[in-house]
Design an enzyme around this catalytic site. Structure first.
Site, short mmCIF file in Angstrom:
data_model
loop_
_atom_site.label_atom_id
_atom_site.label_comp_id
_atom_site.label_asym_id
_atom_site.label_seq_id
_atom_site.Cartn_x
_atom_site.Cartn_y
_atom_site.Cartn_z
N ASP A 57 34.53 81.77 -40.90
CA ASP A 57 34.73 83.06 -40.26
C ASP A 57 35.61 83.96 -41.10
OD1 ASP A 57 33.22 82.26 -38.13
OD2 ASP A 57 34.77 82.61 -36.62
N HIS A 108 29.99 89.02 -37.81
CA HIS A 108 31.25 88.75 -37.11
C HIS A 108 31.91 90.06 -36.68
CE1 HIS A 108 34.15 85.88 -35.78
NE2 HIS A 108 35.09 86.16 -36.65
N HIS A 202 38.46 78.60 -41.29
CA HIS A 202 38.94 79.94 -41.64
C HIS A 202 39.62 79.90 -43.01
CE1 HIS A 202 38.82 79.92 -37.19
NE2 HIS A 202 38.56 81.21 -37.29
#
Length: 239
Positions: A57, A108, A202
Protein backbone atom coordinates in the site's frame (compact mmCIF):
# COMPACT_ATOMS: atom_id res chain seq x y z
CA UNK A 1 -44.93 12.39 39.70
CA UNK A 2 -41.14 12.83 39.87
CA UNK A 3 -40.61 10.31 37.09
CA UNK A 4 -42.93 12.35 34.84
CA UNK A 5 -40.81 15.44 35.41
CA UNK A 6 -37.70 13.38 34.67
CA UNK A 7 -39.18 11.71 31.58
CA UNK A 8 -37.67 14.14 29.01
CA UNK A 9 -34.23 13.62 30.57
CA UNK A 10 -34.62 9.85 30.50
CA UNK A 11 -35.76 9.91 26.85
CA UNK A 12 -32.83 12.13 25.91
CA UNK A 13 -30.41 9.74 27.61
CA UNK A 14 -31.92 6.73 25.84
CA UNK A 15 -31.71 8.49 22.47
CA UNK A 16 -28.10 9.40 23.14
CA UNK A 17 -27.19 5.84 24.07
CA UNK A 18 -28.90 4.49 20.94
CA UNK A 19 -27.15 7.07 18.76
CA UNK A 20 -23.73 6.27 20.23
CA UNK A 21 -24.32 2.53 19.84
CA UNK A 22 -25.36 3.01 16.21
CA UNK A 23 -22.33 5.21 15.53
CA UNK A 24 -19.99 2.64 17.07
CA UNK A 25 -21.59 -0.13 15.00
CA UNK A 26 -21.20 1.85 11.78
CA UNK A 27 -17.57 2.65 12.62
CA UNK A 28 -16.84 -1.04 13.13
CA UNK A 29 -18.61 -1.93 9.89
CA UNK A 30 -16.65 0.78 8.05
CA UNK A 31 -13.38 -0.89 8.99
CA UNK A 32 -14.52 -4.51 8.68
CA UNK A 33 -12.19 -6.65 6.58
CA UNK A 34 -14.90 -9.15 5.59
CA UNK A 35 -18.08 -7.09 5.13
CA UNK A 36 -19.44 -4.07 3.28
CA UNK A 37 -22.97 -2.90 2.46
CA UNK A 38 -22.68 -3.04 -1.34
CA UNK A 39 -20.73 -5.00 -3.92
CA UNK A 40 -18.07 -7.66 -3.54
CA UNK A 41 -15.32 -7.61 -0.93
CA UNK A 42 -12.38 -10.04 -0.90
CA UNK A 43 -10.04 -10.44 2.07
CA UNK A 44 -8.67 -13.83 1.00
CA UNK A 45 -9.49 -16.61 -1.45
CA UNK A 46 -10.81 -19.98 -0.36
CA UNK A 47 -8.38 -22.46 -1.94
CA UNK A 48 -6.34 -25.48 -0.98
CA UNK A 49 -3.60 -24.43 -3.37
CA UNK A 50 -0.59 -22.87 -1.63
CA UNK A 51 -0.77 -19.53 -3.42
CA UNK A 52 -0.73 -16.08 -1.85
CA UNK A 53 -0.89 -12.49 -3.06
CA UNK A 54 1.76 -10.10 -1.80
CA UNK A 55 0.39 -6.55 -1.80
CA UNK A 56 1.88 -3.15 -0.98
CA UNK A 57 0.00 0.00 0.00
CA UNK A 58 0.85 3.67 -0.64
CA UNK A 59 3.34 5.49 -2.81
CA UNK A 60 5.12 5.06 -5.07
CA UNK A 61 7.87 6.83 -3.19
CA UNK A 62 11.62 6.93 -3.90
CA UNK A 63 12.40 5.97 -0.30
CA UNK A 64 11.15 2.42 -0.79
CA UNK A 65 9.98 1.64 -4.31
CA UNK A 66 13.35 0.80 -5.84
CA UNK A 67 14.43 -1.48 -2.98
CA UNK A 68 11.10 -3.33 -3.13
CA UNK A 69 11.37 -3.77 -6.89
CA UNK A 70 14.92 -5.05 -6.57
CA UNK A 71 13.93 -7.71 -4.01
CA UNK A 72 10.94 -8.81 -6.08
CA UNK A 73 13.12 -9.07 -9.19
CA UNK A 74 15.78 -11.04 -7.32
CA UNK A 75 13.15 -13.43 -5.94
CA UNK A 76 11.19 -13.59 -9.22
CA UNK A 77 7.97 -12.62 -7.51
CA UNK A 78 5.07 -10.65 -8.99
CA UNK A 79 3.12 -8.49 -6.56
CA UNK A 80 0.23 -6.04 -6.49
CA UNK A 81 0.90 -2.37 -5.66
CA UNK A 82 -2.05 -0.31 -4.42
CA UNK A 83 -0.83 3.16 -5.33
CA UNK A 84 -2.04 6.71 -4.72
CA UNK A 85 -2.84 9.08 -7.55
CA UNK A 86 -0.96 12.03 -6.08
CA UNK A 87 2.23 9.99 -5.64
CA UNK A 88 1.96 8.55 -9.14
CA UNK A 89 1.63 12.08 -10.50
CA UNK A 90 4.65 13.18 -8.44
CA UNK A 91 6.81 10.15 -9.36
CA UNK A 92 5.64 8.96 -12.80
CA UNK A 93 8.93 7.16 -13.47
CA UNK A 94 8.42 4.91 -10.46
CA UNK A 95 4.93 4.02 -11.67
CA UNK A 96 6.32 3.12 -15.08
CA UNK A 97 9.03 0.99 -13.44
CA UNK A 98 6.43 -0.95 -11.44
CA UNK A 99 4.28 -1.56 -14.50
CA UNK A 100 7.30 -2.33 -16.66
CA UNK A 101 8.45 -5.01 -14.23
CA UNK A 102 5.15 -6.84 -14.77
CA UNK A 103 3.54 -6.11 -11.42
CA UNK A 104 -0.15 -5.40 -10.93
CA UNK A 105 -1.22 -1.88 -9.99
CA UNK A 106 -4.30 -1.22 -7.88
CA UNK A 107 -6.11 1.97 -6.92
CA UNK A 108 -5.62 3.37 -3.38
CA UNK A 109 -7.40 6.71 -4.06
CA UNK A 110 -5.76 9.97 -5.04
CA UNK A 111 -5.31 11.65 -1.64
CA UNK A 112 -5.49 8.68 0.77
CA UNK A 113 -8.36 10.17 2.74
CA UNK A 114 -10.76 7.99 4.72
CA UNK A 115 -13.63 7.26 2.35
CA UNK A 116 -16.48 7.49 4.84
CA UNK A 117 -18.86 10.40 5.18
CA UNK A 118 -17.92 11.68 1.72
CA UNK A 119 -20.07 12.63 -1.25
CA UNK A 120 -20.48 10.25 -4.20
CA UNK A 121 -18.83 12.88 -6.39
CA UNK A 122 -15.76 12.83 -4.13
CA UNK A 123 -15.57 9.05 -4.39
CA UNK A 124 -15.80 9.18 -8.18
CA UNK A 125 -13.08 11.81 -8.48
CA UNK A 126 -10.71 10.03 -6.07
CA UNK A 127 -11.06 6.74 -7.92
CA UNK A 128 -11.17 7.99 -11.49
CA UNK A 129 -8.32 10.47 -11.18
CA UNK A 130 -6.16 7.67 -9.77
CA UNK A 131 -7.23 5.28 -12.54
CA UNK A 132 -6.03 7.87 -15.04
CA UNK A 133 -2.62 8.09 -13.37
CA UNK A 134 -2.35 4.30 -13.30
CA UNK A 135 -3.02 4.08 -17.04
CA UNK A 136 -0.27 6.63 -17.66
CA UNK A 137 2.23 4.08 -16.29
CA UNK A 138 1.45 1.77 -19.19
CA UNK A 139 -0.33 -0.76 -16.99
CA UNK A 140 -3.12 -2.44 -18.99
CA UNK A 141 -4.64 -4.97 -16.59
CA UNK A 142 -7.67 -4.83 -14.30
CA UNK A 143 -7.47 -2.07 -11.69
CA UNK A 144 -8.64 -3.40 -8.34
CA UNK A 145 -9.41 -1.04 -5.46
CA UNK A 146 -8.31 -0.92 -1.83
CA UNK A 147 -9.73 1.76 0.50
CA UNK A 148 -7.27 3.81 2.57
CA UNK A 149 -7.02 2.37 6.08
CA UNK A 150 -9.60 -0.20 4.97
CA UNK A 151 -12.42 2.31 5.65
CA UNK A 152 -15.61 2.16 3.59
CA UNK A 153 -19.26 2.62 4.41
CA UNK A 154 -21.95 3.65 1.91
CA UNK A 155 -20.82 5.91 -0.95
CA UNK A 156 -17.59 4.07 -1.79
CA UNK A 157 -18.94 0.48 -1.91
CA UNK A 158 -21.98 1.71 -3.85
CA UNK A 159 -19.77 3.36 -6.48
CA UNK A 160 -17.59 0.25 -6.80
CA UNK A 161 -20.64 -2.01 -7.11
CA UNK A 162 -22.07 0.20 -9.86
CA UNK A 163 -18.79 -0.15 -11.77
CA UNK A 164 -18.39 -3.91 -11.18
CA UNK A 165 -15.23 -3.47 -9.12
CA UNK A 166 -14.17 -5.50 -6.12
CA UNK A 167 -12.92 -4.13 -2.81
CA UNK A 168 -9.64 -5.88 -2.05
CA UNK A 169 -8.86 -6.17 1.65
CA UNK A 170 -6.41 -8.58 3.34
CA UNK A 171 -6.10 -11.23 6.02
CA UNK A 172 -2.43 -10.77 6.99
CA UNK A 173 -1.21 -7.31 8.09
CA UNK A 174 1.98 -7.48 10.17
CA UNK A 175 2.93 -3.79 10.00
CA UNK A 176 -0.38 -1.90 9.98
CA UNK A 177 -0.27 -1.01 13.68
CA UNK A 178 2.74 1.26 14.10
CA UNK A 179 6.24 0.24 13.03
CA UNK A 180 7.13 -3.14 14.56
CA UNK A 181 10.62 -4.58 14.25
CA UNK A 182 11.74 -6.59 11.25
CA UNK A 183 11.73 -9.94 13.04
CA UNK A 184 8.21 -9.38 14.36
CA UNK A 185 6.95 -8.54 10.87
CA UNK A 186 8.56 -11.69 9.45
CA UNK A 187 7.31 -14.03 12.15
CA UNK A 188 3.77 -12.65 12.19
CA UNK A 189 3.54 -13.00 8.41
CA UNK A 190 4.88 -16.56 8.37
CA UNK A 191 2.64 -17.59 11.25
CA UNK A 192 -0.60 -16.15 9.87
CA UNK A 193 -0.31 -16.85 6.14
CA UNK A 194 -2.43 -19.70 4.77
CA UNK A 195 -3.46 -20.82 1.27
CA UNK A 196 -5.29 -17.96 -0.45
CA UNK A 197 -3.99 -15.24 1.87
CA UNK A 198 -3.68 -11.62 0.81
CA UNK A 199 -0.68 -10.14 2.60
CA UNK A 200 -0.56 -6.38 3.22
CA UNK A 201 2.77 -4.58 3.71
CA UNK A 202 3.68 -0.87 3.88
CA UNK A 203 7.28 -0.57 2.62
CA UNK A 204 7.18 2.68 0.67
CA UNK A 205 8.15 5.53 2.95
CA UNK A 206 11.39 6.35 4.72
CA UNK A 207 10.09 5.35 8.16
CA UNK A 208 9.29 1.82 6.95
CA UNK A 209 12.78 0.37 6.66
CA UNK A 210 11.78 -2.48 9.01
CA UNK A 211 9.21 -3.63 6.47
CA UNK A 212 11.65 -3.38 3.59
CA UNK A 213 14.17 -5.45 5.54
CA UNK A 214 11.47 -8.03 6.26
CA UNK A 215 10.46 -8.48 2.63
CA UNK A 216 13.22 -10.89 1.55
CA UNK A 217 12.92 -13.23 4.59
CA UNK A 218 9.12 -13.24 4.21
CA UNK A 219 9.40 -14.33 0.60
CA UNK A 220 12.09 -16.94 1.22
CA UNK A 221 10.29 -18.24 4.32
CA UNK A 222 7.02 -18.73 2.49
CA UNK A 223 8.75 -20.32 -0.49
CA UNK A 224 10.38 -22.81 1.88
CA UNK A 225 6.86 -23.67 3.11
CA UNK A 226 5.80 -24.40 -0.47
CA UNK A 227 3.96 -21.16 -1.25
CA UNK A 228 3.81 -19.54 -4.66
CA UNK A 229 3.30 -15.80 -5.14
CA UNK A 230 0.73 -14.42 -7.60
CA UNK A 231 -0.98 -11.09 -8.25
CA UNK A 232 -4.40 -10.35 -6.78
CA UNK A 233 -6.02 -10.94 -10.18
CA UNK A 234 -4.34 -14.33 -10.51
CA UNK A 235 -5.32 -15.24 -6.95
CA UNK A 236 -8.97 -14.41 -7.66
CA UNK A 237 -8.91 -16.81 -10.59
CA UNK A 238 -8.00 -19.71 -8.26
CA UNK A 239 -11.27 -19.37 -6.33
Amino acid sequence: MKWLRRKPTIITAIVLVVFLAAAATLWNVAGARTFQFFGELVDRVDTDEKVVALTFDDGPDPAGARQVLDVLDEQQVKATFFLMGRDLEKHPGLGRDIAGAGHEIGNHTYHHQRMIGVLPSTVAKEVEDTDAQIRKTGYQGDIHFRPPNGKKLFALPHYLAQHNRKTIMWDVEPDSAGTPGTEQIVQETLSNTRPGSIILLHPMYGSRDQTRQALRPIITGLKERGYRFVTVSALLRTA
